[in-house]
Design a protein around this motif. Structure first.
Motif, PDB file in Angstrom:
ATOM      1  N   PHE A   5      -6.719  -1.408   2.529  1.00 22.81           N
ATOM      2  CA  PHE A   5      -5.527  -2.257   2.471  1.00 22.81           C
ATOM      3  C   PHE A   5      -5.929  -3.726   2.363  1.00 22.81           C
ATOM      4  CE2 PHE A   5      -2.462  -4.853   4.882  1.00 22.81           C
ATOM      5  CZ  PHE A   5      -1.291  -4.603   4.181  1.00 22.81           C
ATOM      6  N   GLY A   6      -6.901  -4.156   3.174  1.00 27.95           N
ATOM      7  CA  GLY A   6      -7.347  -5.541   3.145  1.00 27.95           C
ATOM      8  C   GLY A   6      -8.004  -5.919   1.829  1.00 27.95           C
ATOM      9  N   VAL A   7      -8.849  -5.036   1.296  1.00 24.60           N
ATOM     10  CA  VAL A   7      -9.530  -5.313   0.023  1.00 24.60           C
ATOM     11  C   VAL A   7      -8.510  -5.397  -1.117  1.00 24.60           C
ATOM     12  CG1 VAL A   7     -11.150  -4.390  -1.674  1.00 24.60           C
ATOM     13  CG2 VAL A   7     -11.716  -4.292   0.760  1.00 24.60           C
ATOM     14  N   ALA A   8      -7.535  -4.493  -1.135  1.00 30.17           N
ATOM     15  CA  ALA A   8      -6.522  -4.502  -2.194  1.00 30.17           C
ATOM     16  C   ALA A   8      -5.698  -5.789  -2.143  1.00 30.17           C
ATOM     17  CB  ALA A   8      -5.614  -3.279  -2.060  1.00 30.17           C
ATOM     18  N   ASN A   9      -5.343  -6.250  -0.951  1.00 28.26           N
ATOM     19  CA  ASN A   9      -4.612  -7.508  -0.831  1.00 28.26           C
ATOM     20  C   ASN A   9      -5.452  -8.692  -1.292  1.00 28.26           C
ATOM     21  OD1 ASN A   9      -2.186  -6.487   0.075  1.00 28.26           O
ATOM     22  ND2 ASN A   9      -2.696  -6.685   2.243  1.00 28.26           N
ATOM     23  N   LEU A  10      -6.757  -8.613  -1.079  1.00 25.48           N
ATOM     24  CA  LEU A  10      -7.647  -9.680  -1.548  1.00 25.48           C
ATOM     25  C   LEU A  10      -7.646  -9.745  -3.082  1.00 25.48           C
ATOM     26  CD1 LEU A  10      -9.717 -11.872  -0.843  1.00 25.48           C
ATOM     27  CD2 LEU A  10     -11.478 -10.090  -0.836  1.00 25.48           C
ATOM     28  N   VAL A  11      -7.685  -8.587  -3.733  1.00 29.62           N
ATOM     29  CA  VAL A  11      -7.615  -8.557  -5.197  1.00 29.62           C
ATOM     30  C   VAL A  11      -6.294  -9.150  -5.674  1.00 29.62           C
ATOM     31  CG1 VAL A  11      -7.520  -7.037  -7.219  1.00 29.62           C
ATOM     32  CG2 VAL A  11      -9.180  -6.588  -5.392  1.00 29.62           C
ATOM     33  N   PHE A  12      -5.190  -8.760  -5.030  1.00 31.71           N
ATOM     34  CA  PHE A  12      -3.885  -9.333  -5.398  1.00 31.71           C
ATOM     35  C   PHE A  12      -3.897 -10.844  -5.232  1.00 31.71           C
ATOM     36  CE2 PHE A  12       0.098 -11.125  -3.919  1.00 31.71           C
ATOM     37  CZ  PHE A  12       0.942 -10.830  -4.988  1.00 31.71           C
TER      38      PHE A  12
ATOM     39  N   PHE B 207      -0.160 -10.068 -14.116  1.00 32.34           N
ATOM     40  CA  PHE B 207       0.901  -9.341 -13.435  1.00 32.34           C
ATOM     41  C   PHE B 207       0.521  -7.888 -13.161  1.00 32.34           C
ATOM     42  CE2 PHE B 207       4.610  -6.551 -13.530  1.00 32.34           C
ATOM     43  CZ  PHE B 207       5.394  -7.115 -12.531  1.00 32.34           C
ATOM     44  N   TRP B 208      -0.011  -7.189 -14.149  1.00 34.36           N
ATOM     45  CA  TRP B 208      -0.248  -5.755 -13.974  1.00 34.36           C
ATOM     46  C   TRP B 208      -1.436  -5.480 -13.062  1.00 34.36           C
ATOM     47  CZ3 TRP B 208       3.653  -2.890 -14.496  1.00 34.36           C
ATOM     48  CH2 TRP B 208       4.637  -3.193 -15.449  1.00 34.36           C
ATOM     49  N   LEU B 209      -2.417  -6.386 -13.017  1.00 31.68           N
ATOM     50  CA  LEU B 209      -3.497  -6.237 -12.037  1.00 31.68           C
ATOM     51  C   LEU B 209      -2.941  -6.437 -10.631  1.00 31.68           C
ATOM     52  CD1 LEU B 209      -6.444  -5.876 -11.231  1.00 31.68           C
ATOM     53  CD2 LEU B 209      -6.792  -8.331 -11.651  1.00 31.68           C
ATOM     54  N   SER B 210      -2.075  -7.423 -10.469  1.00 34.75           N
ATOM     55  CA  SER B 210      -1.430  -7.656  -9.174  1.00 34.75           C
ATOM     56  C   SER B 210      -0.611  -6.443  -8.769  1.00 34.75           C
ATOM     57  CB  SER B 210      -0.525  -8.894  -9.253  1.00 34.75           C
ATOM     58  OG  SER B 210      -1.255 -10.038  -9.628  1.00 34.75           O
ATOM     59  N   PHE B 211       0.104  -5.865  -9.730  1.00 37.54           N
ATOM     60  CA  PHE B 211       0.910  -4.669  -9.468  1.00 37.54           C
ATOM     61  C   PHE B 211       0.024  -3.511  -9.013  1.00 37.54           C
ATOM     62  CE2 PHE B 211       3.163  -0.817 -10.700  1.00 37.54           C
ATOM     63  CZ  PHE B 211       4.458  -1.078 -10.287  1.00 37.54           C
ATOM     64  N   ALA B 212      -1.106  -3.310  -9.704  1.00 39.50           N
ATOM     65  CA  ALA B 212      -2.014  -2.212  -9.360  1.00 39.50           C
ATOM     66  C   ALA B 212      -2.637  -2.418  -7.985  1.00 39.50           C
ATOM     67  CB  ALA B 212      -3.106  -2.089 -10.423  1.00 39.50           C
ATOM     68  N   ALA B 213      -3.014  -3.654  -7.675  1.00 37.40           N
ATOM     69  CA  ALA B 213      -3.610  -3.935  -6.362  1.00 37.40           C
ATOM     70  C   ALA B 213      -2.616  -3.628  -5.248  1.00 37.40           C
ATOM     71  CB  ALA B 213      -4.059  -5.392  -6.294  1.00 37.40           C
ATOM     72  N   LEU B 214      -1.351  -3.986  -5.444  1.00 39.74           N
ATOM     73  CA  LEU B 214      -0.332  -3.683  -4.441  1.00 39.74           C
ATOM     74  C   LEU B 214      -0.098  -2.181  -4.319  1.00 39.74           C
ATOM     75  CD1 LEU B 214       2.273  -6.534  -5.098  1.00 39.74           C
ATOM     76  CD2 LEU B 214       0.685  -6.333  -3.173  1.00 39.74           C
ATOM     77  N   MET B 215      -0.228  -1.441  -5.424  1.00 37.54           N
ATOM     78  CA  MET B 215      -0.112   0.016  -5.354  1.00 37.54           C
ATOM     79  C   MET B 215      -1.206   0.616  -4.472  1.00 37.54           C
ATOM     80  SD  MET B 215       0.926   1.502  -9.131  1.00 37.54           S
ATOM     81  CE  MET B 215       0.598   3.151  -8.525  1.00 37.54           C
ATOM     82  N   VAL B 216      -2.442   0.154  -4.653  1.00 32.89           N
ATOM     83  CA  VAL B 216      -3.550   0.645  -3.837  1.00 32.89           C
ATOM     84  C   VAL B 216      -3.315   0.296  -2.368  1.00 32.89           C
ATOM     85  CG1 VAL B 216      -6.023   0.436  -3.377  1.00 32.89           C
ATOM     86  CG2 VAL B 216      -5.196   0.562  -5.735  1.00 32.89           C
ATOM     87  N   ALA B 217      -2.860  -0.926  -2.117  1.00 30.11           N
ATOM     88  CA  ALA B 217      -2.560  -1.328  -0.741  1.00 30.11           C
ATOM     89  C   ALA B 217      -1.484  -0.434  -0.142  1.00 30.11           C
ATOM     90  CB  ALA B 217      -2.117  -2.789  -0.707  1.00 30.11           C
ATOM     91  N   GLY B 218      -0.490  -0.057  -0.948  1.00 30.25           N
ATOM     92  CA  GLY B 218       0.570   0.821  -0.468  1.00 30.25           C
ATOM     93  C   GLY B 218       0.071   2.205  -0.118  1.00 30.25           C
ATOM     94  N   ALA B 219      -0.809   2.766  -0.958  1.00 30.44           N
ATOM     95  CA  ALA B 219      -1.360   4.091  -0.672  1.00 30.44           C
ATOM     96  C   ALA B 219      -2.166   4.077   0.620  1.00 30.44           C
ATOM     97  CB  ALA B 219      -2.243   4.549  -1.840  1.00 30.44           C
ATOM     98  N   ALA B 220      -2.969   3.033   0.817  1.00 34.17           N
ATOM     99  CA  ALA B 220      -3.756   2.916   2.045  1.00 34.17           C
ATOM    100  C   ALA B 220      -2.845   2.745   3.257  1.00 34.17           C
ATOM    101  CB  ALA B 220      -4.716   1.725   1.940  1.00 34.17           C
ATOM    102  N   ASP B 221      -1.775   1.976   3.081  1.00 36.18           N
ATOM    103  CA  ASP B 221      -0.846   1.754   4.192  1.00 36.18           C
ATOM    104  C   ASP B 221      -0.129   3.047   4.563  1.00 36.18           C
ATOM    105  OD1 ASP B 221       0.532  -0.072   6.028  1.00 36.18           O
ATOM    106  OD2 ASP B 221       2.294   0.344   4.799  1.00 36.18           O
ATOM    107  N   MET B 222       0.243   3.859   3.575  1.00 41.30           N
ATOM    108  CA  MET B 222       0.895   5.138   3.862  1.00 41.30           C
ATOM    109  C   MET B 222       0.003   6.047   4.686  1.00 41.30           C
ATOM    110  SD  MET B 222       3.079   7.574   3.773  1.00 41.30           S
ATOM    111  CE  MET B 222       4.413   7.182   2.665  1.00 41.30           C
ATOM    112  N   LEU B 223      -1.273   6.104   4.332  1.00 40.22           N
ATOM    113  CA  LEU B 223      -2.206   6.942   5.084  1.00 40.22           C
ATOM    114  C   LEU B 223      -2.336   6.437   6.516  1.00 40.22           C
ATOM    115  CD1 LEU B 223      -4.224   9.221   5.199  1.00 40.22           C
ATOM    116  CD2 LEU B 223      -5.935   7.722   4.152  1.00 40.22           C
ATOM    117  N   SER B 224      -2.407   5.127   6.689  1.00 43.58           N
ATOM    118  CA  SER B 224      -2.500   4.539   8.022  1.00 43.58           C
ATOM    119  C   SER B 224      -1.240   4.820   8.843  1.00 43.58           C
ATOM    120  CB  SER B 224      -2.729   3.032   7.898  1.00 43.58           C
ATOM    121  OG  SER B 224      -2.632   2.394   9.154  1.00 43.58           O
TER     122      SER B 224
END
Length: 416
Positions: free
Chosen positions: A293-300, A306-323
């Motif tokens: 989650f922290g690494v994905a937010n750093l990329v964002f 825009f689409w890289l930012s969108f993808a980084a937030l998607m990864v952060a969301g998947a990690a947050d769901m697992l947590s």
């Protein structure tokens, strides 16, 4: 899904979460559009957090003592009224942000009861053997609203302004109230001698018992405090209006897509967990998820595409769901039914602190440092928190199965 009441419960939660998400994206856009001041976004978060802080004690106590369905219904009525007032402010074109903050304070009062009631009522709807899977399914399906709410909120505001948007929010809360009527309570624990003695105590004695219970379980304390500090320091959601305006150069529909990006990642992870629930090395998996989650937010934070930012937030969301899945499961397996209201009230305070107070932190940091610098600093702090918590809360790092959560009873400093 075959458990009576579970499906209408899911639909009711989806409808009300949809309303909350739609309202959140539109309120943030309206307030920032009126003021063009990053501090205004900080006040949006603070206005919702302070009531939850003040009402922590009575919310947890009332949820443990009275009908949880009735308390949940009343809280949704309050939130529907808030959406109605925001509808009126938009139709009258009132640009006094003080009114918006006042409504958000009342909205925070309703949410102070909504969160703990929802978390406490779920174990009374499904049998314990299916609880972890129900939590995963519940969390995954809620992300449909988390995705659709911000996207539709952005487009509704573009097409019909605040009037149409807030009308949809009011309707969603009313639908949630109707569906809640069809949710029976089937698996509430029978009153024990301990719970009867607990109810005979005074308000502060009962709440003190809940605090002592959390403190004596390092897994619960470590779990909820990890979420608090990781998201409080590293969350970027509050900065999305600034990124949409000034970094990525998109309009309200782009902001809606950004706010929904984490939801896409969450629903993908939730769909997997609902089919294949994790129940091995859960503590270590949660730490890894928060680090991702922290690494994905750093990329964002560093992205200008825009689409890289969108993808980084998607990864952060998947990690947050697992947590979230692991955190909620650990808390529910470790907590007896008669204390769930108080424990979940503290948990929801920590969640709200990481979200609403995190918005205040992000807004003030952006005002002082700039949005990009504030987002980068916060993401690095999240990774530092993960490293520190792995050392401080060793039982949380070593717990393997959810059923083991109740066995670690000593204070965490005995294990560090």
């Amino acid at each position: 899904m075959r458990t009576p009441g579970f499906f209408p419960f899911l639909l009711a939660r989806m409808a009300t979460v949809f309303a909350v998400q739609v309202q959140a994206v539109v309120v943030a856009w309206q307030v920032y559009d009126i003021t063009r001041d990053p501090m205004s976004l900080a006040y949006v978060g603070l206005a919702q957090f302070l009531p939850m802080l003040v009402l922590l004690v009575p919310a947890g106590d009332l949820i443990d003592r009275f009908n949880r369905k009735a308390i949940l219904a009343i809280s949704w009525v309050i939130e529907a009224v808030c959406s109605g007032v925001l509808l009126w402010l938009s139709l009258t074109q009132n640009h006094n942000v003080a009114w918006f903050y006042a409504v958000l304070v009342l909205f925070g009062c309703g949410r102070a009861f909504t969160g703990p009631a929802l978390q406490s009522i779920l174990p009374q709807i499904v049998p314990r053997t299916q609880l972890a899977q129900a939590i995963a399914t519940n969390s995954m399906l809620l992300r449909v609203s988390t995705i659709g709410g911000p996207i539709l909120g952005g487009f509704l505001y573009k097409w019909g302004g605040g009037g149409l948007t807030y009308l949809v929010c009011v309707v969603c809360f009313l639908v949630g109230l109707l569906l809640l009527h069809f949710v029976p309570i089937l698996y509430a624990d029978k009153p024990s001698a301990e719970s009867i003695r607990d109810r005979a105590d005074g308000l502060w004695t009962r709440f003190g018992a809940g605090i002592r219970f959390i403190w004596s379980h390092p897994i619960i304390l470590g779990t909820i405090s990890l979420d608090l500090f990781a998201v409080l320091l590293g969350g970027v959601i509050a900065l999305l209006p600034i990124y949409a305006h000034e970094v990525l150069h998109v309009g309200p529909e782009g902001l809606g897509l950004l706010r929904s990006a984490m939801g896409f990642g969450e629903i993908a992870a939730g769909a997997y967990l609902s089919r294949r629930p994790i129940n091995r090395n859960v503590g270590m998996v949660m730490f890894v998820a928060v680090a991702v989650f922290g690494v994905a937010n750093l990329v964002f934070s560093l992205s200008t595409w825009f689409w890289l930012s969108f993808a980084a937030l998607m990864v952060a969301g998947a990690a947050d769901m697992l947590s979230v899945y692991i955190r909620i499961s650990l808390i529910n397996f470790a907590t007896p039914d008669h204390m769930r209201g108080r424990v979940n009230a503290v948990n929801m305070l920590f969640i709200s602190s990481s979200n609403e107070l995190g918005e205040f932190r992000a807004g003030t940091s952006a005002a002082a440092l700039g949005a990009v610098q504030a987002a980068v600093f916060g993401s690095v702090c999240t990774l530092a928190v993960v490293a520190a918590w792995m050392r401080i809360f060793r039982p949380l790092r070593t717990v393997s199965r959810f059923e083991e959560a109740a066995h670690f009873l000593r204070p965490p400093h005995h294990h560090s």
